[in-house]
Write a protein that holds these residues in place. Structure first.
Motif, PDB file in Angstrom:
ATOM      1  N   ALA A  34      -5.268   6.752   8.573  1.00 40.07           N
ATOM      2  CA  ALA A  34      -4.439   5.558   8.350  1.00 40.07           C
ATOM      3  C   ALA A  34      -4.180   5.459   6.851  1.00 40.07           C
ATOM      4  O   ALA A  34      -5.006   5.899   6.038  1.00 40.07           O
ATOM      5  N   ALA A  35      -3.021   4.892   6.494  1.00 41.25           N
ATOM      6  CA  ALA A  35      -2.683   4.841   5.062  1.00 41.25           C
ATOM      7  C   ALA A  35      -1.842   3.618   4.752  1.00 41.25           C
ATOM      8  O   ALA A  35      -1.017   3.197   5.565  1.00 41.25           O
ATOM      9  N   ASP A  36      -2.107   2.986   3.590  1.00 39.37           N
ATOM     10  CA  ASP A  36      -1.166   2.022   3.042  1.00 39.37           C
ATOM     11  C   ASP A  36      -1.109   2.206   1.535  1.00 39.37           C
ATOM     12  O   ASP A  36      -1.683   3.160   1.009  1.00 39.37           O
ATOM     13  N   ILE A  37      -0.450   1.293   0.832  1.00 35.76           N
ATOM     14  CA  ILE A  37      -0.180   1.541  -0.585  1.00 35.76           C
ATOM     15  C   ILE A  37      -1.455   1.676  -1.405  1.00 35.76           C
ATOM     16  O   ILE A  37      -1.526   2.474  -2.331  1.00 35.76           O
ATOM     17  N   THR A  38      -2.481   0.903  -1.079  1.00 32.14           N
ATOM     18  CA  THR A  38      -3.655   0.870  -1.960  1.00 32.14           C
ATOM     19  C   THR A  38      -4.879   1.602  -1.406  1.00 32.14           C
ATOM     20  O   THR A  38      -5.903   1.654  -2.082  1.00 32.14           O
ATOM     21  N   GLY A  69      -9.640   4.188  -2.252  1.00 29.88           N
ATOM     22  CA  GLY A  69      -8.653   3.327  -2.912  1.00 29.88           C
ATOM     23  C   GLY A  69      -7.740   4.121  -3.837  1.00 29.88           C
ATOM     24  O   GLY A  69      -8.091   5.187  -4.332  1.00 29.88           O
ATOM     25  N   CYS A  70      -6.521   3.608  -4.051  1.00 29.47           N
ATOM     26  CA  CYS A  70      -5.583   4.259  -4.974  1.00 29.47           C
ATOM     27  C   CYS A  70      -4.565   3.224  -5.459  1.00 29.47           C
ATOM     28  O   CYS A  70      -4.489   2.130  -4.918  1.00 29.47           O
ATOM     29  N   ARG A  71      -3.791   3.596  -6.486  1.00 28.95           N
ATOM     30  CA  ARG A  71      -2.717   2.711  -6.950  1.00 28.95           C
ATOM     31  C   ARG A  71      -1.403   3.051  -6.261  1.00 28.95           C
ATOM     32  O   ARG A  71      -0.554   2.194  -6.076  1.00 28.95           O
ATOM     33  N   SER A  72      -1.234   4.322  -5.943  1.00 27.30           N
ATOM     34  CA  SER A  72      -0.003   4.758  -5.255  1.00 27.30           C
ATOM     35  C   SER A  72      -0.371   5.822  -4.240  1.00 27.30           C
ATOM     36  O   SER A  72      -1.337   6.564  -4.426  1.00 27.30           O
ATOM     37  N   LEU A  73       0.439   5.891  -3.205  1.00 31.57           N
ATOM     38  CA  LEU A  73       0.174   6.849  -2.135  1.00 31.57           C
ATOM     39  C   LEU A  73       1.399   7.725  -1.926  1.00 31.57           C
ATOM     40  O   LEU A  73       2.524   7.212  -1.818  1.00 31.57           O
TER      41      LEU A  73
END
Ligand SMILES: Cc1cc2nc3c(=O)[nH]c(=O)nc-3n(C[C@H](O)[C@H](O)[C@H](O)COP(=O)(O)OP(=O)(O)OC[C@H]3O[C@@H](n4cnc5c(N)ncnc54)[C@H](O)[C@@H]3O)c2cc1C
Length: 457
Positions: free
Chosen positions: A258-262, A273-277
């Motif tokens: 699963a993935a979203d922006i953060t 966690g990330c700032r951009s995907l």
């Protein structure tokens, strides 16, 4: 366990060539990147297996020395390209013909990108190979297809296309490639005996329902460079890209569920966690993670590798079937094109079947290869056969070869399905996505120019 807190500025899902090329451009701009790959190796569709000393590609890639991204993508300086030499042979009505060469092909002149440091390595390698002594034409060829006038007309048409800027090709009226071919002033013999089988091979599209613009781009690439393969197998290309990234950037065996922006959720390591995907998977996997993303139809492709006691007569050419007299669209004695792919003294023949996998694959392919090469194939041994039902995204008209790679600030998608269904398209989509991310992060590209590639959602 990977860290579940802020893992990297940018998480890239998928270590195919699109994701790896984006990673290079982001890292060289100072952005921290983590590439998560579900498989055990990098490369995605560009996979090569070693079997008894043979290097066997899952795909039968036809690259071109004129692909701009091959000479400008960071990390590909060490790429060695092996040319099909002399270019293309066509099998028609029981005979093999040499055809479709331009003056550039004959002189070994190749177009390269000016001014780029990384362009030089690939360009020099390609040029050195192109100017190497040409392999003699093997076997009983019937010379060139058609008369001198027909060949000259074809040469002029290809040279004119090579000189047409890419943007002008993309501004032409668009329809199915097959419908567009008739208005090109070429004889039916040249069209059916050379242009159709060549385009079929370049686009993996037997019906030639591809956008005429994409078909013209493929022909333009053909006319401006030389057909080639990466030395040592197609996996060399992603492996070079991955090896030139900082250690630990790519993590294999990490399946994103699963993935979203953060953040992304992984099967094996929880949430990261990330700032951009950046989603750099194939089209179907991208739509699983982001429902609503367009999934194009695909061209299925099967690739077979045989070994034979002696090389069949074709030299290091690409042999095309113009008659549709069997399942094979194109075939090559790969050990002559790229000796690194077979143990010393052994012969490797790689052949491509387009469309659904035919029943009784090896038997029908072997019979067709006997006709194409004009030699018995009963004593050939099948080394491997790979079928990929989603090998190449189809590009029917209207096709946008620069589909948006920025979905929202922080959420991006790349891969051949956002560009053209090719190695060139995948690398180009990775470059565009990296540019869009850098722009949104307000980071300058290493060239000193602001990375401006604004994309509408
Ligand atoms: C049989 C065949 C023949 C071809 N012939 C040619 C040719 O002649 N010329 C040409 O230019 N091109 C050809 N192509 C096309 C070319 O190989 C592709 O366009 C290119 O390799 C696509 O690269 P990509 O990075 O976009 O995608 P991929 O290579 O598909 O990479 C996507 C990666 O994402 C990973 N991934 C997917 N889901 C997840 C997940 N949930 N979590 C983590 N990772 C995930 C996958 O494992 C994969 O490694 C051919 C392809 C095939 C299969």
């Amino acid at each position: 366990m990977l860290s579940t807190a802020h893992h990297a500025d940018v998480v890239i899902i998928g270590a195919g060539i699109a994701g790896l090329s984006a990673a290079h451009r982001l890292i060289s701009a100072g952005v921290s990147v983590s590439v998560l790959e579900a498989g055990p190796r990098v490369g995605g569709r560009m996979m090569t297996d070693e079997v008894d000393g043979f290097l066997l590609d899952h795909l039968g890639p036809l690259l071109n020395t004129s692909y701009p991204e091959l000479s400008t993508t960071p990390g590909l300086d060490g790429l060695v390209l092996r040319n099909f030499d002399p270019g293309v042979l066509v099998h028609s009505e029981g005979r093999r013909y040499r055809t479709g060469e331009t003056r550039r092909h004959r002189t070994g002149e190749i177009r390269g990108r000016r001014g780029s440091r990384s362009a030089r390595g690939a360009f020099k390698a390609a040029r050195a190979l192109a100017s190497a002594p040409r392999a003699p034409l093997a076997g009983n060829l019937t010379g060139t297809m058609g008369g001198a006038i027909e060949q000259a007309r074809l040469g002029v048409a290809l040279a004119r296309l090579a000189a047409t800027p890419r943007d002008r090709v993309l501004a032409r009226p668009e329809r199915a490639a097959l419908d567009a071919l008739s208005g090109r002033g070429l004889s039916a013999r040249t069209l059916n005996g050379f242009v159709r089988p060549l385009l079929t091979a370049l686009l993996s599209d037997p019906a030639l329902a591809t956008s005429s613009r994409c078909a013209d781009l493929a022909l333009r690439d053909y006319a401006s460079g030389r057909l080639c393969v990466p030395s040592g197998g197609s996996a060399t290309l992603p492996e070079l890209l991955a090896a030139a990234l900082p250690p630990g950037t790519v993590r294999t065996g990490v399946h994103v569920t699963a993935a979203d922006i953060t953040s992304v959720r992984t099967k094996e390591h929880g949430e990261l966690g990330c700032r951009s995907l950046l989603l750099a998977t194939g089209a179907s996997a991208a739509a699983e993670l982001l429902p609503g993303l367009r999934v194009p139809p695909f061209h299925p492709v099967t690739v077979l590798h045989h070994t034979a006691p002696a090389p069949p007569p074709a030299g290091a050419s690409l042999l095309l079937d113009a008659d549709h007299s069997g399942p094979v669209a194109h075939t090559a004695v790969m050990s002559e094109v790229d000796p690194a792919r077979a143990p010393d003294g052994r012969v490797l023949i790689s052949s491509t079947v387009l469309g659904a996998r035919p029943p009784d694959l090896d038997r029908t392919v072997r019979a067709h290869l006997a006709a194409l090469y004009g030699t018995p194939t009963d004593d050939w041994e099948l080394l491997a056969a790979h079928h990929d039902p989603e090998a190449v995204p189809a590009m029917p008209p209207p096709h946008d070869p620069r589909r948006p790679v920025r979905l929202l600030a922080g959420l991006y998608v790349c891969g051949d399905h956002r560009d053209t269904g090719s190695v060139q398209g995948a690398l180009s989509s990775g470059r565009r996505a990296a540019g869009a991310i850098l722009t949104d992060l307000g980071v300058r590209a290493p060239s000193g120019k602001t990375a401006v590639l604004p994309e509408a959602a």
